[in-house]
Design an enzyme around this catalytic site. Structure first.
Site, PDB file in Angstrom:
ATOM      1  N   GLY A  55       0.841  -1.192   0.000  1.00  0.00           N
ATOM      2  CA  GLY A  55       0.000   0.000   0.000  1.00  0.00           C
ATOM      3  C   GLY A  55       0.875   1.240   0.000  1.00  0.00           C
ATOM      4  O   GLY A  55       2.064   1.160   0.338  1.00  0.00           O
TER       5      GLY A  55
ATOM      6  N   GLN B 296       2.727   9.977   1.762  1.00  0.00           N
ATOM      7  CA  GLN B 296       4.104   9.470   1.788  1.00  0.00           C
ATOM      8  C   GLN B 296       4.956   9.976   0.633  1.00  0.00           C
ATOM      9  O   GLN B 296       6.186   9.912   0.694  1.00  0.00           O
ATOM     10  CB  GLN B 296       4.095   7.928   1.775  1.00  0.00           C
TER      11      GLN B 296
ATOM     12  N   HIS C 213      -2.306   7.383   7.447  1.00  0.00           N
ATOM     13  CA  HIS C 213      -1.368   8.293   6.777  1.00  0.00           C
ATOM     14  C   HIS C 213      -2.088   9.559   6.309  1.00  0.00           C
ATOM     15  O   HIS C 213      -1.563  10.669   6.440  1.00  0.00           O
ATOM     16  CB  HIS C 213      -0.738   7.620   5.550  1.00  0.00           C
TER      17      HIS C 213
ATOM     18  N   CYS D 221       6.216  -0.091   7.350  1.00  0.00           N
ATOM     19  CA  CYS D 221       5.829   1.108   6.611  1.00  0.00           C
ATOM     20  C   CYS D 221       6.998   1.548   5.748  1.00  0.00           C
ATOM     21  O   CYS D 221       8.135   1.584   6.229  1.00  0.00           O
ATOM     22  CB  CYS D 221       5.454   2.212   7.597  1.00  0.00           C
ATOM     23  N   LEU D 222       6.701   1.887   4.498  1.00  0.00           N
ATOM     24  CA  LEU D 222       7.764   2.323   3.589  1.00  0.00           C
ATOM     25  C   LEU D 222       8.388   3.638   4.065  1.00  0.00           C
ATOM     26  O   LEU D 222       9.498   3.967   3.656  1.00  0.00           O
ATOM     27  CB  LEU D 222       7.216   2.472   2.169  1.00  0.00           C
TER      28      LEU D 222
ATOM     29  N   HIS E 120      -4.131   1.365   7.970  1.00  0.00           N
ATOM     30  CA  HIS E 120      -2.773   1.935   7.994  1.00  0.00           C
ATOM     31  C   HIS E 120      -2.686   3.109   7.009  1.00  0.00           C
ATOM     32  O   HIS E 120      -2.143   4.178   7.351  1.00  0.00           O
ATOM     33  CB  HIS E 120      -1.781   0.814   7.654  1.00  0.00           C
ATOM     34  N   GLU E 121      -3.240   2.923   5.806  1.00  0.00           N
ATOM     35  CA  GLU E 121      -3.176   3.988   4.782  1.00  0.00           C
ATOM     36  C   GLU E 121      -4.076   5.164   5.153  1.00  0.00           C
ATOM     37  O   GLU E 121      -3.706   6.323   4.944  1.00  0.00           O
ATOM     38  CB  GLU E 121      -3.580   3.443   3.405  1.00  0.00           C
TER      39      GLU E 121
HETATM   40  O1  GNR Z   1       4.096  -2.516   2.540  1.00  0.00           O
HETATM   41  C1  GNR Z   1       3.473  -2.383   3.590  1.00  0.00           C
HETATM   42  N1  GNR Z   1       3.179  -3.475   4.340  1.00  0.00           N
HETATM   43  C2  GNR Z   1       2.325  -3.454   5.405  1.00  0.00           C
HETATM   44  C3  GNR Z   1       2.312  -4.565   6.236  1.00  0.00           C
HETATM   45  C4  GNR Z   1       1.465  -4.615   7.321  1.00  0.00           C
HETATM   46  C5  GNR Z   1       0.624  -3.568   7.580  1.00  0.00           C
HETATM   47  C6  GNR Z   1       0.629  -2.445   6.770  1.00  0.00           C
HETATM   48  C7  GNR Z   1       1.465  -2.388   5.689  1.00  0.00           C
HETATM   49  S1  GNR Z   1       1.452  -1.006   4.646  1.00  0.00           S
HETATM   50  C8  GNR Z   1       3.096  -1.036   4.055  1.00  0.00           C
HETATM   51  C9  GNR Z   1       3.310   0.027   2.988  1.00  0.00           C
HETATM   52  C10 GNR Z   1       3.111   1.397   3.583  1.00  0.00           C
HETATM   53  O2  GNR Z   1       3.917   1.970   4.246  1.00  0.00           O
HETATM   54  N2  GNR Z   1       1.960   1.952   3.392  1.00  0.00           N
HETATM   55  O3  GNR Z   1       1.687   3.151   3.927  1.00  0.00           O
HETATM   56 NI    NI Z   2       2.884   3.267   5.720  1.00  0.00          NI
END
Ligand code: GNR
Ligand code: NI
Length: 170
Positions: free
Chosen positions: A46, A51, A138, A92-93, A134-135
């Site tokens: 995601g 980001q 953000h 998270c990236l 999670h997204e």
């Molecule tokens: O790549 C991602 N893997 C992930 C694994 C578990 C819970 C959430 C994520 S999102 C993350 C990519 C990212 O930072 N998205 O904002």
């Molecule tokens: Ni993230």
């Protein structure tokens, strides 16, 4: 197509609250494609526009095994979330190399717009539900490490501040 630079925690721009998308134009389509390319290139499931320093309510995702089901979710709204929760190991990236458990609703319903501006409803569970939450965090300026203990978050912050200082000196 282009790879976009990803903001790294604790960059203060990650705490910006995104605004709803109002223009469903070519620029939005290009941004979505570039975000998908950036996400796939980084092996992410995601990516939120926040980001890549674009403060619009836009998410791209692909939780499929084959990495061949790109989703673009615009102006997502949480309609319902389950009482039942789960704790998944999140990464998270924008916080590369850090993985920790976060408690989330196990099941959610959202509504979102597609690139044509058409509204859809979506029911998601487990990894998909976790990723959407999670997204959507953000887009509200929230990073998953904010759910960890003060001590853990302080250590993570110190680690990234130090790494960035060394990068700028090199
Ligand atoms: O790549 C991602 N893997 C992930 C694994 C578990 C819970 C959430 C994520 S999102 C993350 C990519 C990212 O930072 N998205 O904002
Ligand atoms: Ni993230």
């Amino acid at each position: 197509m282009a790879l976009l630079p990803i903001l790294c925690y604790p960059d203060p721009r990650l705490h910006t609250v995104a605004k709803p998308v109002s223009a469903f134009d070519l620029a939005l389509e290009t941004l979505s494609k570039d975000m998908l390319e950036t996400m796939y290139d980084s092996n992410g499931i995601g990516l939120a526009a926040t980001q890549v320093d674009v403060h619009l309510r836009l998410i791209v995702m692909d939780t499929s095994e084959e990495h061949n089901e790109p989703w673009v979710l615009i102006n997502p709204e949480l309609l319902e979330k389950s009482e039942e929760t789960l704790i998944a190991e999140e990464g998270c990236l924008s916080v590369p190399g850090i993985f920790d458990g976060v408690e989330r609703a196990q099941e959610i319903r959202i509504s979102y717009l597609d690139l044509q501006g058409q509204r859809h409803a979506l029911h998601a569970t487990d990894l998909q539900a976790v990723c959407i939450q999670h997204e959507m965090d953000h887009l509200m300026g929230r990073v998953f490490v904010e759910y960890l203990s003060f001590l853990k978050r302080s250590r993570i912050k110190a680690k990234f501040v130090k790494a960035q200082r060394q990068n700028t000196r090199a």
